[in-house]
Design a protein around this motif. Structure first.
Motif, PDB file in Angstrom:
ATOM      1  N   VAL A 413      38.733   7.162  26.688  1.00  0.00           N
ATOM      2  CA  VAL A 413      37.656   8.104  26.639  1.00  0.00           C
ATOM      3  C   VAL A 413      37.408   8.781  27.800  1.00  0.00           C
ATOM      4  CG1 VAL A 413      35.211   8.064  25.875  1.00  0.00           C
ATOM      5  CG2 VAL A 413      36.420   6.335  25.164  1.00  0.00           C
ATOM      6  N   LEU A 414      37.112  10.010  27.729  1.00  0.00           N
ATOM      7  CA  LEU A 414      36.538  10.850  28.963  1.00  0.00           C
ATOM      8  C   LEU A 414      35.136  11.138  28.788  1.00  0.00           C
ATOM      9  CD1 LEU A 414      37.512  12.210  31.618  1.00  0.00           C
ATOM     10  CD2 LEU A 414      37.993  14.262  30.151  1.00  0.00           C
ATOM     11  N   VAL A 415      34.226  11.007  30.103  1.00  0.00           N
ATOM     12  CA  VAL A 415      32.896  11.017  29.911  1.00  0.00           C
ATOM     13  C   VAL A 415      32.711  12.172  30.619  1.00  0.00           C
ATOM     14  CG1 VAL A 415      30.602  10.217  30.086  1.00  0.00           C
ATOM     15  CG2 VAL A 415      32.407   8.817  29.384  1.00  0.00           C
ATOM     16  N   ARG A 416      31.946  13.285  30.120  1.00  0.00           N
ATOM     17  CA  ARG A 416      31.955  14.670  30.994  1.00  0.00           C
ATOM     18  C   ARG A 416      30.188  14.861  31.070  1.00  0.00           C
ATOM     19  NH1 ARG A 416      34.926  19.284  28.252  1.00  0.00           N
ATOM     20  NH2 ARG A 416      36.638  18.133  29.278  1.00  0.00           N
ATOM     21  N   ASN A 417      29.799  15.214  32.280  1.00  0.00           N
ATOM     22  CA  ASN A 417      28.570  15.575  32.697  1.00  0.00           C
ATOM     23  C   ASN A 417      27.940  16.827  32.431  1.00  0.00           C
ATOM     24  OD1 ASN A 417      25.884  15.785  33.657  1.00  0.00           O
ATOM     25  ND2 ASN A 417      26.161  14.858  35.587  1.00  0.00           N
ATOM     26  N   ALA A 418      27.332  17.382  31.440  1.00  0.00           N
ATOM     27  CA  ALA A 418      26.536  18.468  30.848  1.00  0.00           C
ATOM     28  C   ALA A 418      25.277  18.463  30.766  1.00  0.00           C
ATOM     29  CB  ALA A 418      27.386  18.828  29.480  1.00  0.00           C
ATOM     30  N   ARG A 430      25.860  11.110  36.332  1.00  0.00           N
ATOM     31  CA  ARG A 430      25.687  10.546  34.806  1.00  0.00           C
ATOM     32  C   ARG A 430      26.970  10.102  34.126  1.00  0.00           C
ATOM     33  NH1 ARG A 430      23.036   8.214  31.978  1.00  0.00           N
ATOM     34  NH2 ARG A 430      22.036   8.818  30.105  1.00  0.00           N
ATOM     35  N   ALA A 431      28.046  10.818  34.441  1.00  0.00           N
ATOM     36  CA  ALA A 431      29.235  10.603  33.602  1.00  0.00           C
ATOM     37  C   ALA A 431      29.725   9.507  34.026  1.00  0.00           C
ATOM     38  CB  ALA A 431      30.410  11.851  33.863  1.00  0.00           C
ATOM     39  N   ALA A 432      29.673   9.060  35.480  1.00  0.00           N
ATOM     40  CA  ALA A 432      30.361   7.811  35.897  1.00  0.00           C
ATOM     41  C   ALA A 432      29.310   6.544  35.349  1.00  0.00           C
ATOM     42  CB  ALA A 432      30.070   7.924  37.467  1.00  0.00           C
ATOM     43  N   ALA A 433      28.121   6.791  35.424  1.00  0.00           N
ATOM     44  CA  ALA A 433      27.206   5.695  34.743  1.00  0.00           C
ATOM     45  C   ALA A 433      27.672   5.519  33.295  1.00  0.00           C
ATOM     46  CB  ALA A 433      25.839   6.339  34.919  1.00  0.00           C
ATOM     47  N   ALA A 448      35.170   8.757  33.895  1.00  0.00           N
ATOM     48  CA  ALA A 448      34.319  10.007  34.138  1.00  0.00           C
ATOM     49  C   ALA A 448      35.269  11.232  34.507  1.00  0.00           C
ATOM     50  CB  ALA A 448      33.583   9.815  35.245  1.00  0.00           C
ATOM     51  N   ASP A 449      34.623  12.150  33.800  1.00  0.00           N
ATOM     52  CA  ASP A 449      35.327  13.640  34.170  1.00  0.00           C
ATOM     53  C   ASP A 449      34.826  14.011  35.535  1.00  0.00           C
ATOM     54  OD1 ASP A 449      36.140  16.344  34.486  1.00  0.00           O
ATOM     55  OD2 ASP A 449      35.556  16.850  32.553  1.00  0.00           O
ATOM     56  N   THR A 450      35.642  14.243  36.626  1.00  0.00           N
ATOM     57  CA  THR A 450      34.873  14.556  37.848  1.00  0.00           C
ATOM     58  C   THR A 450      34.826  15.898  38.060  1.00  0.00           C
ATOM     59  OG1 THR A 450      37.199  14.624  38.891  1.00  0.00           O
ATOM     60  CG2 THR A 450      36.051  12.649  39.059  1.00  0.00           C
TER      61      THR A 450
END
Length: 544
Positions: A413-418, A430-433, A448-450
């Protein structure tokens, strides 16, 4: 209420057609293309109201393009086409409702192009010939999935927004993303860039765009044969001490039929109404009146009238390539004609003064978001219809996939902050959390997507191929994200949680309130298409 201050400094261009107040003016300093400037320094600002008639005329051709069947190939040759999108945008089509229907969204753009002798003569500003045009009138027409209502939203041209990275399809030039007023988008990659800008701002997938120029405006104003408008007081939009320019509109209080030069004056008038949002109201009145006029007349069976309208419109019409024939325009028209005038609602995006520049505007937070929510959920603006769930995806769209999910610990799973929105900056970390939360929940391959934060109005879970559908839905369920927000997309390489502006805090996705039919904010300035009793109030200095 999100209205800009009373206006100053609007002027008349040298070189305008005699008797027609020139819509041209000096280039505006600043901004992405060097033409953005302070309100008090804009002597030529009034010229661009003329593009409003471009918007109304685009709607008109949608309703009357059946004339194209009389000489199909000739009219097809008149139509100019371009790429639907030329900018970075991740908006996706809405899922069908329970009846298998989807909404139709059309972006109408009025261009200030001066790339012909005729447009230079009408628009003045000869020094602007050959420069990229601006899109100073922009309006989204949303035709409901059931085709029973239409909702229309205008954005004032000086509203500051995020314009994405765009590539001009004609020149190949690539423009970096920028935060500036929305009318600059047309010069940064054509109408396809304006479309991408709107999609990122609203989260609404836009099916088509249409633009029209000065020359088409003039031709169509005469071809229509007159539209009724109304003012509360005697109006004369003229130069005043310290405030040069003006459209020249002069009429007594009451109802009047305008056409030709006077119609253009009505559409261009800004001083006498007092602000850009109020000018949009006058334009909406004109547009609704025109639609009522055409429906009342024998236009659709009058071969001569249809021919004149179609000829005038197609000579100046520029459309996205997937609707680039008269047949396809006619098909659009047949859908729009089914909407009765009392189910058409014109609005202006709620705005407030821009804290960075009081002469500009920004979207008005929650009020603007409510308008976009209603469009995304296909909720009628007029308060009619709108049965519970009518605008929601069908049950099939939200059912679990037949593809079984892998074990939680085996799902990448990759989490991206948008989380950045049109009014708020991104939420740092936000993505890291959320990636840490997923790891704690057993999704040990979450990360997390950096890359820098982007902007999406709503949180989604995307996956690239059918074999990952079950995995994506499992991740969504663990976070409380609705199944209808799980989307297949070629823009990701694995299961990707895109954390949108609607989820700025917490580890459980917040339940989203469903907007109700007619629940527009008061500062959207809604106007019903059947309301013929509205009149414009005249700003006191321009009464006589």
């Amino acid at each position: 209420m999100g209205q800009s201050s009373r206006v100053h400094g609007e002027g008349t261009e040298p070189g305008a057609v005699p008797g027609v107040p020139g819509p041209g003016g000096p280039s505006e300093p600043g901004g992405a293309d060097g033409r953005e400037g302070q309100e008090g320094r804009r002597p030529g600002r009034g010229r661009r109201t003329l593009r409003w008639s471009a918007t109304t005329l685009s709607v008109l051709i949608l309703g009357t393009a059946g004339a194209g069947y009389l000489y199909y190939e000739h009219l097809n040759g008149n139509i100019h086409k371009g790429a639907r999108s030329s900018g970075d945008s991740k908006a996706r089509k809405a899922a069908p409702n329970a009846a298998g229907q989807t909404p139709l969204n059309i972006l109408l753009i009025g261009s200030d192009s001066r790339n012909s002798d005729e447009n230079v003569e009408l628009g003045g500003a000869r020094k602007d010939r050959g420069t990229p045009p601006r899109g100073d009138v922009q309006m989204l027409i949303h035709l409901a999935a059931d085709r029973k209502s239409a909702s229309v939203v205008s954005i004032p041209r000086d509203t500051r927004v995020d314009i994405p990275r765009c590539t001009d399809p004609e020149t190949g030039r690539t423009y970096p993303p920028v935060n500036t007023i929305i009318n600059a988008s047309l010069a940064r990659g054509g109408a396809g860039c304006t479309l991408a800008t709107w999609q990122n701002l609203t989260g609404v997938y836009i099916d088509h765009w249409m633009t029209i120029d000065f020359a088409g405006v003039v031709k169509m104003a005469d071809a229509i044969g007159g539209v009724e408008v109304c003012v509360e007081q005697n109006v004369w939009d003229r130069p005043l001490p310290g405030v040069p320019g003006g459209s020249g509109l002069k009429m007594r209080a009451g109802h009047h039929k305008v056409q030709g030069v006077q119609a253009l004056q009505w559409l261009r008038t800004r001083h006498a109404w007092g602000s850009d949002p109020l000018r949009a109201r006058a334009q909406h009145m004109y547009m609704n009146s025109m639609i009522r006029t055409l429906k009342a007349q024998n236009v659709f069976t009058d071969t001569g009238r249809l021919t004149d309208l179609a000829e005038a419109a197609t000579r100046s019409l520029h459309v996205s390539e997937e609707i680039g024939t008269v047949k396809k325009l006619y098909d659009l028209g047949t859908q729009l004609k089914t909407v009765p005038t009392d189910r058409i609602t014109m609005t202006t995006l709620p705005t407030v003064a821009d804290p960075e520049d009081p002469n500009h505007l920004i979207a008005a937070g929650a009020d603007a978001d409510r308008v976009w929510d209603m469009l995304r959920d296909d909720v009628p603006f007029d308060g009619k219809g709108g049965k519970p769930g009518a605008g929601k995806p069908s049950e099939a769209a939200g059912k679990a996939s037949g593809d079984p999910a892998a074990a939680d610990g085996a799902i990448g799973v990759l989490v991206r902050n948008a989380t950045r929105s049109s009014t708020l900056g991104p939420v740092g970390g936000r993505a890291a959390a959320l990636a840490r939360h997923l790891v704690d929940e057993g999704f040990t391959k979450a990360a997390a997507d950096t890359s820098p934060a982007t902007s999406e109005e709503r949180t989604v879970v995307r996956y690239p191929s059918a074999e990952l559908a079950g995995d994506a839905q499992r991740v969504a369920k663990s976070l409380g994200i609705p199944a209808g927000s799980v989307k297949r997309s070629a823009d990701v390489s694995g299961v990707t949680v895109v954390v949108g502006a609607d989820w700025r805090t917490g580890t459980a996705y917040p339940k989203q309130p469903s907007p109700k039919a007619g629940d527009l904010p008061g500062d959207a300035d809604a106007l019903n298409g059947s309301d013929a009793g509205k009149c414009m109030d005249v700003y006191a200095p321009y009464r006589w």
